[in-house]
Design an enzyme around this catalytic site. Sequence first.
Site, PDB file in Angstrom:
ATOM      1  N   LYS A  44       0.651  -1.249   0.405  1.00  0.00           N
ATOM      2  CA  LYS A  44       0.002  -0.103   0.292  1.00  0.00           C
ATOM      3  C   LYS A  44       0.898   1.187   0.046  1.00  0.00           C
ATOM      4  CE  LYS A  44      -3.449   2.557   1.200  1.00  0.00           C
ATOM      5  NZ  LYS A  44      -4.560   2.920   0.211  1.00  0.00           N
ATOM      6  N   ASN A  68     -13.115   3.734  -4.824  1.00  0.00           N
ATOM      7  CA  ASN A  68     -13.236   3.606  -4.224  1.00  0.00           C
ATOM      8  C   ASN A  68     -12.045   5.802  -3.730  1.00  0.00           C
ATOM      9  OD1 ASN A  68      -9.332   4.262  -3.503  1.00  0.00           O
ATOM     10  ND2 ASN A  68     -10.285   2.914  -5.221  1.00  0.00           N
ATOM     11  N   ASN A 125       3.569   6.457  -6.834  1.00  0.00           N
ATOM     12  CA  ASN A 125       2.134   6.527  -7.538  1.00  0.00           C
ATOM     13  C   ASN A 125       1.931   8.360  -7.378  1.00  0.00           C
ATOM     14  OD1 ASN A 125      -0.627   7.011  -7.366  1.00  0.00           O
ATOM     15  ND2 ASN A 125      -1.064   6.892  -5.594  1.00  0.00           N
ATOM     16  N   CYS A 128      -2.805   9.017  -8.281  1.00  0.00           N
ATOM     17  CA  CYS A 128      -4.103   8.415  -7.408  1.00  0.00           C
ATOM     18  C   CYS A 128      -5.202  10.005  -7.225  1.00  0.00           C
ATOM     19  CB  CYS A 128      -3.838   8.452  -5.636  1.00  0.00           C
ATOM     20  SG  CYS A 128      -4.758   8.392  -4.873  1.00  0.00           S
ATOM     21  N   ASN A 190      -3.821   3.354 -13.038  1.00  0.00           N
ATOM     22  CA  ASN A 190      -4.320   3.285 -11.607  1.00  0.00           C
ATOM     23  C   ASN A 190      -6.041   3.394 -12.010  1.00  0.00           C
ATOM     24  OD1 ASN A 190      -5.427   4.504  -9.038  1.00  0.00           O
ATOM     25  ND2 ASN A 190      -2.395   5.154  -8.894  1.00  0.00           N
ATOM     26  N   GLY A 215     -11.402  -3.015 -11.223  1.00  0.00           N
ATOM     27  CA  GLY A 215     -11.852  -4.529 -10.875  1.00  0.00           C
ATOM     28  C   GLY A 215     -12.479  -4.185 -12.581  1.00  0.00           C
TER      29      GLY A 215
HETATM   30  C1  LIG Z   1      -9.146   0.071  -2.307  1.00  0.00           C
HETATM   31  C2  LIG Z   1      -7.747   0.849  -3.351  1.00  0.00           C
HETATM   32  C3  LIG Z   1      -6.719   1.478  -2.721  1.00  0.00           C
HETATM   33  C4  LIG Z   1      -5.892   1.780  -3.693  1.00  0.00           C
HETATM   34  N1  LIG Z   1      -4.707   2.341  -2.954  1.00  0.00           N
HETATM   35  C5  LIG Z   1      -3.591   2.380  -3.998  1.00  0.00           C
HETATM   36  C6  LIG Z   1      -2.695   3.252  -3.816  1.00  0.00           C
HETATM   37  O1  LIG Z   1      -2.343   3.599  -2.264  1.00  0.00           O
HETATM   38  N2  LIG Z   1      -0.959   3.142  -4.425  1.00  0.00           N
HETATM   39  C7  LIG Z   1      -1.209   3.491  -5.990  1.00  0.00           C
HETATM   40  O2  LIG Z   1      -0.238   3.032  -6.527  1.00  0.00           O
HETATM   41  N3  LIG Z   1      -2.641   2.429  -6.184  1.00  0.00           N
HETATM   42  C8  LIG Z   1      -3.644   2.748  -5.059  1.00  0.00           C
HETATM   43  N4  LIG Z   1      -4.822   1.349  -5.900  1.00  0.00           N
HETATM   44  C9  LIG Z   1      -4.525   1.397  -7.701  1.00  0.00           C
HETATM   45  C10 LIG Z   1      -4.131  -0.103  -7.951  1.00  0.00           C
HETATM   46  O3  LIG Z   1      -2.798  -0.563  -7.077  1.00  0.00           O
HETATM   47  C11 LIG Z   1      -4.886  -0.897  -8.810  1.00  0.00           C
HETATM   48  O4  LIG Z   1      -3.630   0.014 -10.120  1.00  0.00           O
HETATM   49  C12 LIG Z   1      -5.652   0.272  -9.812  1.00  0.00           C
HETATM   50  O5  LIG Z   1      -7.393  -0.954  -9.193  1.00  0.00           O
HETATM   51  C13 LIG Z   1      -6.053  -1.511 -10.864  1.00  0.00           C
HETATM   52  O6  LIG Z   1      -6.367  -2.809 -10.496  1.00  0.00           O
HETATM   53  P1  LIG Z   1      -6.989  -3.771 -10.381  1.00  0.00           P
HETATM   54  O7  LIG Z   1      -8.371  -3.444 -11.498  1.00  0.00           O
HETATM   55  O8  LIG Z   1      -6.692  -4.979 -10.244  1.00  0.00           O
HETATM   56  O9  LIG Z   1      -8.194  -3.360  -8.921  1.00  0.00           O
HETATM   57  C14 LIG Z   1      -5.713   1.345  -4.978  1.00  0.00           C
HETATM   58  C15 LIG Z   1      -7.269   0.328  -5.604  1.00  0.00           C
HETATM   59  C16 LIG Z   1      -7.400   0.479  -4.875  1.00  0.00           C
HETATM   60  C17 LIG Z   1      -9.307  -0.465  -5.146  1.00  0.00           C
END
Ligand SMILES: Cc1cc2nc3c(=O)[nH]c(=O)nc-3n(C[C@H](O)[C@H](O)[C@H](O)COP(=O)(O)O)c2cc1C
Length: 300
Positions: A44, A68, A125, A128, A190, A215
């Site tokens: 994280k 989120n 990152n 965000c 992201n 997702g």
């Molecule tokens: C609850 C949540 C928290 C996240 N926190 C971070 C984070 O702290 N730093 C970051 O670079 N990406 C963060 N992301 C983005 C994910 O790492 C990822 O890039 C994004 O969710 C797309 O992938 P997925 O569809 O498989 O989840 C977060 C995503 C979610 C759902």
Amino acid sequence: MNTKVNLAGVELKNPVMTASGTFGSGEEYSEMIDLNRLGAVVTKGVANVPWPGNPTPRIAETYGGMLNAIGLQNPGMEVFAKRDIPFLKQYDTKIIVNVCGRTTEDYIDVVERLGQEPVDMLEINISCPNVKEGGIAFGQQCQSVEEITREVKKHAKQPIIMKLSPNVTDIGEMARAAEAGGADAISLINTITGMKIDVNRRTFALANKTGGLSGPAIKPIAIRMVYQAAQAVKIPIIGMGGIRNAEDAIEFILAGATAVSVGTVNFWNPYAAEEVVSGIEAYMKKYQVEDIKDLIGAVR
Ligand SMILES: Cc1cc2nc3c(=O)[nH]c(=O)nc-3n(C[C@H](O)[C@H](O)[C@H](O)COP(=O)(O)O)c2cc1C
């Protein structure tokens, strides 16, 4: 059969890692899956000082995904270094620390502090969508992507991965800017900025009004962006966005990703990351692929 991949000089036993923010530092998941099976664990996001995150509610389910607006809540660098790094060191997997900040100085602070820690790579990152300053403010203009990359790179001991935002017009341009600034690798995507309205309460589902969509719903966008980034740069790419299983992961690899991150699926299937590793091995066996490198960017 060779599943090893090389990310900017760091060798991963396989291309499967976790997506930042969806796996903590693996403590809870280690009760269900074997972290030794993963190519890397991406933590994280961590900042130089603790961040409380955004007010609640800050997550909402959507069709095929979730929104989120956590706002990068984290315990700060000191707690993280004492608690999370020693935990991860027990496993035979690479450690990639996701770094967040509000200013260039914040990022540098964390990166310098991590230079003294036994971590393999840093994922920066700059994408965000849920923090007002920093975060995405850096990630949406080419010039600032290049500048922050150059500054962070100057202070980093480990190779740096710049995490790009999909909330841009031309992802190829952003990838080139990160490469020009000296990034060792890039990761994408992201989350995509979205909104949900609660019709019963007649208000926003998230206190922050908007949130980041993740997702399966975002996977086709992510595949397209990974493909375009792969056409634009020579540095390795870590692909993510909606991966549920090995087939999804292989799609990213064929589009040009050297490694992949498994994210939101962890919330409903905590076994997913390990299943993706086994599924890639089964795919390679089925199609007699000797070396996973033969799949990277194979579809042009
Ligand atoms: C609850 C949540 C928290 C996240 N926190 C971070 C984070 O702290 N730093 C970051 O670079 N990406 C963060 N992301 C983005 C994910 O790492 C990822 O890039 C994004 O969710 C797309 O992938 P997925 O569809 O498989 O989840 C977060 C995503 C979610 C759902």
